[in-house]
Write an enzyme that holds these catalytic residues in place. Structure first.
Site: not given
Length: 312
Positions: A9, A94-95, A119, A203, A252
């Site tokens: 992101q 991440s994503l 998500r 996170h 995660q």
């Protein structure tokens, strides 16, 4: 050895994918399939905005993935690239880990888009707007960042969210704790602390409701076995077993993105060439982590043509 890597992101921008869609049927088909899977015209938001709609977490996450996979599909369809013949590992920030898993065949494109929509919504809903925040620490290492996080917490959540590269660590947690961390940064030998324009504290442990939601979602749509090992964010180690991959994706949501360690681990495994698909974010990070590593960021048709001339 080579790894294909995928951005997270923050790499979204209005107009993303427009040139690819205009030039390639393979790219257009990716955007159309994602639109159909989500039941919304996400590709129009990617192409035309408005920017605030694209920046919404529930839109940004599938949009970034769609752009990355569109680049990959053009490479495969028009460049003749076979991922398993040209890459040894995949990884994502991440994503981007979902993009990597999609690229490696662990999830279908439609399922990846739907999982990222869930998500994004779950992460946004986990903490009321204004209660959480994030900040980037420039000139910080893990030890100094951890010391700052502990000093700023004062009973609230303040945790390391991203270990991006040797020059940047990101903290996440309650808004008050992040504000205190920004004020205390220089006392801890950190050059600068910058508040990040995010809508939720990603996170960190405040994301537990989102992790619970993703456990449900991944239970209903489990990954298959990837065609290539995927370096996982939370372990900085390769994963290939579907049950383990699903568990790591749940972890995660609240866990640290160990990107610096992941890159070093891939380098230790023999990777010399990193290829970032659909962004220009993780490639520059890789250059800061290891100046001897080669990192190319591939976004345009010209980038694709140049890469295929080189690697065939």
């Amino acid at each position: 050895m080579r790894a294909f890597v995928f951005p997270g992101q923050g790499s979204q921008k209005v107009g993303m994918g427009s040139e690819l869609a205009a030039s390639s049927t393979a790219a257009r088909e990716v955007f159309e399939e994602v639109d159909e899977a989500l039941g919304q015209n996400l590709s129009r938001i990617m192409r035309e905005g408005p920017e605030d709609a694209l920046t919404l977490t529930e839109n940004a996450q599938p949009a970034i993935m769609a752009h990355s996979i569109a680049v990959l599909r053009v490479l495969e369809r028009e460049g003749g690239l076979v991922l398993t013949e040209r890459a040894d590992f995949v990884a994502g920030h991440s994503l981007g880990e979902y993009s990597a898993l999609c690229a490696a065949g662990a999830f279908s494109l439609a399922d990846t888009a739907r999982l990222l929509k869930i998500r994004g919504r779950a992460m946004q809903a986990a903490v009321p707007v204004g209660e959480g925040a994030m900040c980037a620490l420039l000139g910080a290492n893990l030890a100094s960042a951890q010391g700052l996080a502990e000093a700023a917490a004062e009973g609230e959540v303040c945790q390391i969210a991203n270990d991006n590269d040797p020059s940047q660590v990101v903290l996440s947690g309650h808004a008050g704790a992040i504000e205190r961390a920004i004020g205390l940064a220089k006392e801890h030998g950190i050059k600068r602390a910058i508040s990040l324009p995010v809508s939720a504290p990603f996170h960190c442990s405040l994301m537990q409701p989102a992790a619970d939601r993703m456990a449900e979602a991944l239970g209903a749509t489990p990954p298959g076995a990837p065609r290539l090992p995927v370096f996982a964010n939370v372990t900085a180690a390769p994963a290939s077993e579907p049950t383990q991959i699903a568990d790591l994706l749940v972890q995660q949501v609240t866990g640290r993105v160990r990107w610096r360690e992941s890159v070093l681990a891939m380098r230790e495994a023999g990777v010399e060439h990193f290829v970032e698909l659909g962004g220009k974010v993780v490639g520059p990070m890789i250059g800061r982590i290891d100046r001897e590593a080669r990192a190319d960021s591939i976004m345009t048709m010209a980038d694709i043509e140049a890469l295929m001339k080189e690697i065939g």
